[in-house]
Design an enzyme around this catalytic site. Structure first.
Site, PDB file in Angstrom:
ATOM      1  N   TYR A 181      35.716  20.923  19.526  1.00 18.63           N
ATOM      2  CA  TYR A 181      35.124  21.322  18.404  1.00 18.63           C
ATOM      3  C   TYR A 181      34.315  20.137  17.676  1.00 18.63           C
ATOM      4  CZ  TYR A 181      34.852  23.737  13.899  1.00 18.63           C
ATOM      5  OH  TYR A 181      34.160  24.764  12.772  1.00 18.63           O
ATOM      6  N   SER A 194      30.491  17.852  18.237  1.00 20.40           N
ATOM      7  CA  SER A 194      29.166  18.294  17.837  1.00 20.40           C
ATOM      8  C   SER A 194      28.603  19.672  18.095  1.00 20.40           C
ATOM      9  CB  SER A 194      28.091  17.098  18.512  1.00 20.40           C
ATOM     10  OG  SER A 194      26.678  17.378  18.394  1.00 20.40           O
ATOM     11  N   GLN A 195      28.738  20.107  19.728  1.00 23.23           N
ATOM     12  CA  GLN A 195      28.018  21.249  20.157  1.00 23.23           C
ATOM     13  C   GLN A 195      29.193  22.281  19.527  1.00 23.23           C
ATOM     14  OE1 GLN A 195      25.490  22.358  21.332  1.00 23.23           O
ATOM     15  NE2 GLN A 195      24.304  20.338  21.530  1.00 23.23           N
ATOM     16  N   ASP A 233      31.971  15.055  29.710  1.00 25.27           N
ATOM     17  CA  ASP A 233      32.156  15.319  30.984  1.00 25.27           C
ATOM     18  C   ASP A 233      33.313  15.040  31.696  1.00 25.27           C
ATOM     19  OD1 ASP A 233      29.716  16.856  31.123  1.00 25.27           O
ATOM     20  OD2 ASP A 233      28.792  14.923  31.407  1.00 25.27           O
ATOM     21  N   GLN A 277      36.642  16.951  31.431  1.00 23.44           N
ATOM     22  CA  GLN A 277      36.650  18.271  31.866  1.00 23.44           C
ATOM     23  C   GLN A 277      37.568  18.777  33.051  1.00 23.44           C
ATOM     24  OE1 GLN A 277      32.866  20.287  32.038  1.00 23.44           O
ATOM     25  NE2 GLN A 277      32.263  19.583  30.099  1.00 23.44           N
ATOM     26  N   HIS A 315      26.618  21.817  30.344  1.00 23.92           N
ATOM     27  CA  HIS A 315      26.133  20.820  31.204  1.00 23.92           C
ATOM     28  C   HIS A 315      26.738  21.210  32.891  1.00 23.92           C
ATOM     29  CE1 HIS A 315      24.429  17.302  32.836  1.00 23.92           C
ATOM     30  NE2 HIS A 315      25.458  16.481  32.685  1.00 23.92           N
ATOM     31  N   GLU A 363      18.277  10.596  31.242  1.00 27.19           N
ATOM     32  CA  GLU A 363      19.121   9.600  30.817  1.00 27.19           C
ATOM     33  C   GLU A 363      18.858   8.325  31.270  1.00 27.19           C
ATOM     34  OE1 GLU A 363      22.806  12.640  29.231  1.00 27.19           O
ATOM     35  OE2 GLU A 363      22.852  11.526  31.090  1.00 27.19           O
TER      36      GLU A 363
END
Length: 336
Positions: A25, A27-28, A82, A85, A107, A194
């Site tokens: 919960y 930014s995205q 990332d 996860q 992503h 990036e």
């Protein structure tokens, strides 16, 4: 050219009767959860106890542990960093997936580089808005949207594409357009952008310009303004209308300097170095290095970060920004 889908292309929303778990919960996460809910989706949030848990509860969501949310849901969207996860997936999500469920990402890193290995009986796709969460939410509320990418990695049910487009429609992205891609393409282009341009390339260029001026005897304060501070002005012009708009907006002297000097700074050798960076992304060298660094406790990451934060351009910048409260960062930088 990429195929683009819009609202008119989502004739049946195949996820409207499904329960969607948003894992994370930040930014995205907050943007996806709220946009989906506003569009009539049944949304729960999966988190570990902490500030985000309280915030999601305040925003009116049913909040569960990650495992509980995954067990309740038909669609599991993982919106965690990332590097976190794989562990969370193995321990809390994978044991609770059922045949026909959908595993969703924003992503493709962990799936593409085999850090997350989904079972063969679930759909796997990504929906990646091309903007930060606060912009995804704000534009949605205003009636607009941020464009997004989508890709299907595994179609176990035969309707994974329809599910991906339904999800994209749910967060509002089809208002602006949703571009079809692959996990490989999204992951590799994102990492390259990036490393070679947006973060690595720009910071190296800014520091090199600053150092060149200071080494030549110019005051570091002026070097900071010319090589870092004014970068935003130029980037904003490019953001609004491309290189053409930037060149139209700057002085003719600046534009001529762009033409005659830019190619001498970013040379064919620079492009060859970019090719090497891309090759290391494509063959997994970068991913393996980053995964190993994270598992080792990030010693090089932290040491480099500390060293970079004490570069002269940072020391000078902190002092100059005290003169300009209007450029104070929204979030205070610190140790990650």
């Amino acid at each position: 050219m990429a195929k683009v889908y819009y609202e008119k292309d989502v004739t049946v929303n195949v996820l409207k009767e499904k329960k969607v778990a948003i894992i994370g919960y930040g930014s995205q996460g907050h943007a996806h959860a709220q946009n989906l809910r506003d569009n009539g989706f049944d949304v729960v949030v999966g988190l570990r106890k902490g500030k985000s848990w309280d915030k999601a509860k305040e925003d009116g969501f049913s909040v569960y542990t990650v495992a509980e949310a995954a067990k309740k849901a038909d669609v599991v969207m993982i919106l965690l960093p990332d590097e976190l996860q794989p562990e969370v997936y193995e321990a809390e999500i994978a044991p609770n997936l059922q045949a026909g469920n959908s595993l969703v990402f924003a992503h493709g890193f962990n799936v593409h580089f085999d850090q997350v290995k989904p079972p063969v009986n679930v759909d796997v796709f990504l929906v990646a808005p091309k903007g930060p969460g606060h912009l995804v939410r704000r534009t949605f509320v205003e009636g607009g949207a941020v464009p997004a990418l989508f890709a299907v990695y595994q179609d176990a049910t035969g309707v994974a594409t329809e599910k991906a487009l339904s999800y994209a429609d749910g967060i509002g992205a089809t208002r602006a357009g949703v571009l079809e891609t692959t996990f490989k393409e999204e992951t590799e282009t994102d990492l390259f952008g990036e490393q070679a341009v947006l973060c690595g390339g720009v910071t190296a260029l800014v520091k090199a310009g600053f150092e060149t001026l200071v080494d030549a005897g110019y005051q570091p304060e002026l070097a900071y303004f010319e090589c870092l501070h004014e970068l935003k002005l130029i980037v904003d012009l490019m953001y609004e209308g491309g290189l053409e708009n930037m060149r139209y907006s700057v002085s003719d002297t600046a534009q001529w300097g762009d033409f005659v000097s830019g190619p001498r700074v970013v040379t064919e050798d620079t492009k060859k170095a970019m090719d090497t960076v891309l090759a290391e992304i494509q063959d997994g060298t970068f991913a393996r290095g980053w995964i190993a660094e994270h598992k080792a406790g990030r010693p090089n990451f932290h040491a480099t970060n500390e060293k970079e934060n004490e570069h002269e351009i940072e020391v000078v910048g902190r002092k100059l920004r005290e003169m300009m409260p209007f450029v104070q960062p929204r979030v205070k930088a610190g140790v990650k």
